[in-house]
Design a protein around this motif. Sequence first.
Motif, PDB file in Angstrom:
ATOM      1  N   ILE B  19      89.271  24.615 -93.216  1.00  0.00           N
ATOM      2  CA  ILE B  19      90.410  24.270 -92.363  1.00  0.00           C
ATOM      3  C   ILE B  19      91.008  25.529 -91.761  1.00  0.00           C
ATOM      4  CG2 ILE B  19      92.746  23.370 -92.373  1.00  0.00           C
ATOM      5  CD1 ILE B  19      91.852  21.457 -94.618  1.00  0.00           C
ATOM      6  N   ASN B  20      91.195  26.488 -92.610  1.00  0.00           N
ATOM      7  CA  ASN B  20      91.811  27.722 -92.147  1.00  0.00           C
ATOM      8  C   ASN B  20      90.980  28.366 -91.051  1.00  0.00           C
ATOM      9  OD1 ASN B  20      93.804  29.935 -92.510  1.00  0.00           O
ATOM     10  ND2 ASN B  20      91.951  31.060 -93.002  1.00  0.00           N
ATOM     11  N   PRO B  30      91.064  20.716 -87.768  1.00  0.00           N
ATOM     12  CA  PRO B  30      89.933  19.801 -87.676  1.00  0.00           C
ATOM     13  C   PRO B  30      90.352  18.375 -87.996  1.00  0.00           C
ATOM     14  CG  PRO B  30      89.832  21.054 -89.713  1.00  0.00           C
ATOM     15  CD  PRO B  30      90.965  21.628 -88.926  1.00  0.00           C
ATOM     16  N   SER B  31      89.636  17.435 -87.461  1.00  0.00           N
ATOM     17  CA  SER B  31      89.880  16.038 -87.800  1.00  0.00           C
ATOM     18  C   SER B  31      89.150  15.731 -89.105  1.00  0.00           C
ATOM     19  CB  SER B  31      89.358  15.134 -86.699  1.00  0.00           C
ATOM     20  OG  SER B  31      87.951  15.138 -86.706  1.00  0.00           O
ATOM     21  N   TYR B  32      89.485  14.594 -89.674  1.00  0.00           N
ATOM     22  CA  TYR B  32      88.816  14.208 -90.922  1.00  0.00           C
ATOM     23  C   TYR B  32      87.313  14.131 -90.707  1.00  0.00           C
ATOM     24  CZ  TYR B  32      93.074  13.148 -93.508  1.00  0.00           C
ATOM     25  OH  TYR B  32      94.243  13.245 -94.183  1.00  0.00           O
ATOM     26  N   GLU B  33      86.977  13.640 -89.540  1.00  0.00           N
ATOM     27  CA  GLU B  33      85.563  13.499 -89.225  1.00  0.00           C
ATOM     28  C   GLU B  33      84.871  14.864 -89.295  1.00  0.00           C
ATOM     29  OE1 GLU B  33      84.531  10.506 -88.772  1.00  0.00           O
ATOM     30  OE2 GLU B  33      82.420  10.957 -88.335  1.00  0.00           O
ATOM     31  N   PHE B  59      99.117  24.173-100.750  1.00  0.00           N
ATOM     32  CA  PHE B  59      98.268  25.041 -99.934  1.00  0.00           C
ATOM     33  C   PHE B  59      98.289  24.656 -98.464  1.00  0.00           C
ATOM     34  CE2 PHE B  59      96.734  25.923-104.132  1.00  0.00           C
ATOM     35  CZ  PHE B  59      96.368  27.257-104.079  1.00  0.00           C
ATOM     36  N   VAL B  60      98.542  23.407 -98.212  1.00  0.00           N
ATOM     37  CA  VAL B  60      98.636  22.999 -96.813  1.00  0.00           C
ATOM     38  C   VAL B  60      99.860  22.101 -96.634  1.00  0.00           C
ATOM     39  CG1 VAL B  60      96.119  23.016 -96.565  1.00  0.00           C
ATOM     40  CG2 VAL B  60      97.295  20.881 -97.056  1.00  0.00           C
ATOM     41  N   LEU B  70      97.483  19.675 -89.360  1.00  0.00           N
ATOM     42  CA  LEU B  70      97.429  20.386 -90.634  1.00  0.00           C
ATOM     43  C   LEU B  70      97.865  21.822 -90.420  1.00  0.00           C
ATOM     44  CD1 LEU B  70      94.063  19.321 -92.258  1.00  0.00           C
ATOM     45  CD2 LEU B  70      96.358  18.859 -93.083  1.00  0.00           C
ATOM     46  N   GLU B  71      98.446  22.348 -91.443  1.00  0.00           N
ATOM     47  CA  GLU B  71      98.808  23.763 -91.406  1.00  0.00           C
ATOM     48  C   GLU B  71      98.462  24.372 -92.753  1.00  0.00           C
ATOM     49  OE1 GLU B  71     102.797  26.534 -91.106  1.00  0.00           O
ATOM     50  OE2 GLU B  71     102.931  24.367 -91.086  1.00  0.00           O
ATOM     51  N   VAL B  72      97.815  25.504 -92.716  1.00  0.00           N
ATOM     52  CA  VAL B  72      97.490  26.173 -93.968  1.00  0.00           C
ATOM     53  C   VAL B  72      98.682  27.017 -94.380  1.00  0.00           C
ATOM     54  CG1 VAL B  72      96.020  27.867 -95.070  1.00  0.00           C
ATOM     55  CG2 VAL B  72      95.041  26.211 -93.491  1.00  0.00           C
TER      56      VAL B  72
END
Lengths: 230, 230
Positions: B19-20, B30-33, B59-60, B70-72
């Motif tokens: 993700i990061n 990113p999307s879940y996909e 963590f997120v 989302l954000e890390v």
Amino acid sequence: MYEVCSMLTKKQKNLLIFINKKIRSSGISPSYEEMKNSLNLKSKSGIHRLISALEERGFVKRLAHKARALEVVKLPENASANDIFNTFTPSVIKGGLDKNNNKSSDVSVLGSIAAGTPIEAIQQEVDRVALPEDLQNNGEHYGLKVKGDSMIEAGINDGDTVIVKKASNVDSGQIAVVLIDDQEATLKRVRKKGNTIALEAANRNYGTKIYAANRIKIQGKLVSLYRNFH
Amino acid sequence: MYEVCSMLTKKQKNLLIFINKKIRSSGISPSYEEMKNSLNLKSKSGIHRLISALEERGFVKRLAHKARALEVVKLPENASANDIFNTFTPSVIKGGLDKNNNKSSDVSVLGSIAAGTPIEAIQQEVDRVALPEDLQNNGEHYGLKVKGDSMIEAGINDGDTVIVKKASNVDSGQIAVVLIDDQEATLKRVRKKGNTIALEAANRNYGTKIYAANRIKIQGKLVSLYRNFH
DNA sequence: ATTTATGTTCTATAAAAGTTCTCTTTAAAT
DNA sequence: ATTTAAAGAGAACTTTTATAGAACATAAAT
């Protein structure tokens, strides 16, 4: 609390970057119509929704009911140098316009300053990071390609691109683009001494030249510098 | 202080790093996909569970029911020197930000990187607009603030921001960010000589140092440089 | 006052993305 | 071997995004 969250979808991010670019290059925010076109949409309502999302997330501010009253508050954390500096690839400069953007933007990237000068206009100032106050009085900016090594000791090398804020006056000691006798444009450190102006190179092989103040027209103030390595 | 740290499973950590990375390189989460694919899963539900775990552990952060939101917040502490370089530690980012973020200034001027290094991470590069073909091979880029004058004769001054393309290898003679003994990061010209690597400063007051090749990890290649004048 | 450009709101539709469940599988720990 | 936590699969479901078009509102200009 820190929040640079890049919680954006692609569309949101693209729109944000477009808005930012448009504001940088033309000084005014784009209309819904222009944004619609830039994203190849067929209706403005989507733009409205995207902007609302951007506003929710704190990336832009707007004055409701005002036309072209958008302000970019922040950019996604990975905004590229190109996004920040505005487009800056040779292809864009060399009339690559149609292939990259047959749309409205990018035009102001082109054009050169004055005649017979040792510098060529390349791009426009775009950065806002270090100069928040520039947002208000966003003066015009030019990008110029440096030819020659006369400023090398100031860390300005041949081939660098300097970004110059248009100004007719600068403080003594600052580096500026000046026009000598309405003819030659050059980048030098300016020292004002009474009725004369000294132009200092930053290279001990070049001397300082002193001119009567009326022979010098200051074109702009050095704001930032950009260099590509290969 | 020493909160629960690496209370992460391998999957959780991998996802977090993905993700990061994704956010750093593309600016949008990113999307879940996409996450599903990156972990070679066949269902999104596992991703949801992993993300929930990451969120529980701090963590997120996420905006529920929002796409790509989302954000890390932080990264596992046991990340290798390499990981630390690839991804910024949250505390560090925080510091650099509030002074820039209070006003509408903004932009991805992130804080500083890792311990005891002469450089600070500032922002990343990855273009979308001007170089569509680069989108493909869009390597990750870092922005680093230069501290020190060891490269001054190459026109790289203290305070400049360099943009570095991530790479584990560069040609001899190029300027690169290198990690010495997994400890110290520095910007130097790299010369490969057999089984050793010489790091050349561009300042006659600093010497060239020669290391066994296995002590050096190349982090990235110098791509461009940016400087603000005041 | 009327036009023009622009921004806002509404409905509708469809696609994309996120959530919640159940069930199975895997891996680690005891 | 047994137990347990984590992970995988699949499907149903909900919410958000995106696109589109139209109607309406506002501001500026003529």
